[in-house]
Design an enzyme around this catalytic site. Structure first.
Site, PDB file in Angstrom:
ATOM      1  N   HIS A   1      50.799  11.558 -29.150  1.00  0.00           N
ATOM      2  CA  HIS A   1      52.039  11.075 -29.980  1.00  0.00           C
ATOM      3  C   HIS A   1      52.631   9.847 -29.368  1.00  0.00           C
ATOM      4  O   HIS A   1      52.836   9.841 -28.137  1.00  0.00           O
ATOM      5  CB  HIS A   1      52.919  12.437 -29.864  1.00  0.00           C
TER       6      HIS A   1
ATOM      7  N   LYS B   1      58.933  18.988 -31.678  1.00  0.00           N
ATOM      8  CA  LYS B   1      59.641  18.364 -30.387  1.00  0.00           C
ATOM      9  C   LYS B   1      60.189  19.220 -29.468  1.00  0.00           C
ATOM     10  O   LYS B   1      59.997  20.270 -29.199  1.00  0.00           O
ATOM     11  CB  LYS B   1      60.310  17.003 -31.038  1.00  0.00           C
TER      12      LYS B   1
ATOM     13  N   ASN C   1      56.116  19.553 -36.458  1.00  0.00           N
ATOM     14  CA  ASN C   1      56.249  19.263 -34.967  1.00  0.00           C
ATOM     15  C   ASN C   1      57.721  19.377 -34.396  1.00  0.00           C
ATOM     16  O   ASN C   1      58.658  18.394 -34.814  1.00  0.00           O
ATOM     17  CB  ASN C   1      55.853  17.585 -34.454  1.00  0.00           C
TER      18      ASN C   1
ATOM     19  N   GLU D   1      50.912   7.692 -37.421  1.00  0.00           N
ATOM     20  CA  GLU D   1      52.437   7.854 -37.546  1.00  0.00           C
ATOM     21  C   GLU D   1      52.792   6.545 -36.961  1.00  0.00           C
ATOM     22  O   GLU D   1      52.970   6.160 -35.468  1.00  0.00           O
ATOM     23  CB  GLU D   1      53.005   8.621 -36.404  1.00  0.00           C
TER      24      GLU D   1
ATOM     25  N   GLY E   1      61.514   8.887 -37.022  1.00  0.00           N
ATOM     26  CA  GLY E   1      63.029   9.160 -36.883  1.00  0.00           C
ATOM     27  C   GLY E   1      63.937   8.204 -37.281  1.00  0.00           C
ATOM     28  O   GLY E   1      65.082   8.324 -37.273  1.00  0.00           O
TER      29      GLY E   1
ATOM     30  N   SER F   1      59.324  10.210 -40.739  1.00  0.00           N
ATOM     31  CA  SER F   1      60.370  10.317 -41.426  1.00  0.00           C
ATOM     32  C   SER F   1      60.119  11.186 -42.988  1.00  0.00           C
ATOM     33  O   SER F   1      60.738  10.610 -43.863  1.00  0.00           O
ATOM     34  CB  SER F   1      61.073   8.957 -41.710  1.00  0.00           C
TER      35      SER F   1
ATOM     36  N   GLU G   1      55.811   9.419 -28.630  1.00  0.00           N
ATOM     37  CA  GLU G   1      56.969   9.490 -27.766  1.00  0.00           C
ATOM     38  C   GLU G   1      56.202   9.907 -26.458  1.00  0.00           C
ATOM     39  O   GLU G   1      56.820   9.784 -25.253  1.00  0.00           O
ATOM     40  CB  GLU G   1      57.627  10.887 -28.139  1.00  0.00           C
TER      41      GLU G   1
HETATM   42  P1  13P Z   1      60.137  12.661 -38.035  1.00  0.00           P
HETATM   43  O1  13P Z   1      59.557  13.294 -39.117  1.00  0.00           O
HETATM   44  O2  13P Z   1      61.359  13.222 -37.210  1.00  0.00           O
HETATM   45  O3  13P Z   1      60.385  11.203 -38.168  1.00  0.00           O
HETATM   46  O4  13P Z   1      59.267  12.751 -36.536  1.00  0.00           O
HETATM   47  C1  13P Z   1      57.848  12.315 -36.885  1.00  0.00           C
HETATM   48  C2  13P Z   1      57.098  12.539 -36.143  1.00  0.00           C
HETATM   49  O5  13P Z   1      56.960  12.377 -34.798  1.00  0.00           O
HETATM   50  C3  13P Z   1      56.012  14.017 -36.082  1.00  0.00           C
HETATM   51  O6  13P Z   1      55.245  13.966 -34.889  1.00  0.00           O
END
Ligand code: 13P
Length: 250
Positions: free
Chosen positions: A99, A13, A11, A168, A174, A211, A101
């Protein structure tokens, strides 16, 4: 890891330009060698470069996913949005939905439910994300919160086999914080229990995201009720991404 196919979902992002297409060459080469038979790689770049990825990956085993879609099926006056038909037309066969976010930006369970329905109708497989916040976990509400997210998002959906679940934990994304493998195993069992109790599904694929990196993969790969990983930051660096893949299999 399960004995079935193992997913590595990248991903990206809101990172990546047209020129970023050169940053996946080594991963393409890895899949050409056919070393890992059970590997399933899905790249989810930003929408703007989906079709560039699709062209590049046309003859490869790597699949492409979008990171979101609009919640209605048809074309319409929705400035700045793209629907399931559009991402399919760009070459995506998967989409990440739910997600955290986007939930943070106000996306509700009901909206996620609509998005999942339109994606499945277009024959796009869904990578459905859910996860608790740190406050939920500290208040021992993790199971309750996950159950609510899962049941609300999947209400009225029969085509569950075309959904890949992605656990997640919000506090893990992150931050560098991850659960120990034995605790993650227990949480994944609970999640599978919720899904089995409420839906008619034989094989449940659950990925872990949050992470994932070249170090913690050594412990995470021990979680043998998982079907793979949803990787953010580390997936943008192909050396790290490949390292994670190799360590998972070796
Ligand atoms: P990170 O691996 O950067 O923590 O992000 C995880 C994530 O949100 C994948 O969708």
């Amino acid at each position: 890891m399960t004995n079935n196919n193992i997913y590595f979902v990248a991903n990206w992002k809101m990172f990546g330009l047209k020129s970023s297409i050169n940053k996946i060459d080594k991963v393409i080469n890895l899949t050409k060698k056919n070393t890992f038979k059970k590997i399933n790689i899905i790249y989810c770049p930003p929408t703007t470069i989906l079709s560039i990825f699709a062209n590049k990956l046309r003859n490869s085993k790597i699949k492409i996913g979008a990171q979101n879609i609009f919640y209605t099926e048809n074309f319409g006056p929705h400035t700045g949005s793209v629907n399931a038909k559009m991402i399919k037309d760009s070459g995506a066969s998967y989409v990440i939905l739910g997600h955290s976010e986007n939930r943070n930006e106000g996306e509700t369970d009901l909206v996620i439910n609509k998005k999942i329905k339109v994606a499945l109708k277009e024959k796009i497989k869904v990578i459905f994300c859910f996860g608790e916040t740190l406050r939920d976990r500290n208040n021992k509400k993790t199971s309750k919160v996950l159950k609510k997210q899962i049941l609300n998002a999947l209400k009225g959906i029969n085509d569950i086999k075309n959904i890949i679940f992605a656990y997640e934990p919000v506090w893990s994304i992150g931050t560098g914080k991850v659960l120990k493998s034995e605790n993650l195993f227990k949480d994944i069992e609970k999640i599978k229990g919720i899904i089995r109790t409420n839906f008619n599904i034989k094989e449940i694929n659950i990925l872990y995201g949050g992470s994932v990196n070249t170090k913690n993969i050594i412990d995470l790969k021990k979680v043998d009720n998982l079907s793979g990983f949803l990787i953010g930051g580390a997936s943008q660096n192909q050396n790290k991404f490949i390292d994670i893949i190799k360590k998972t299999f070796n």
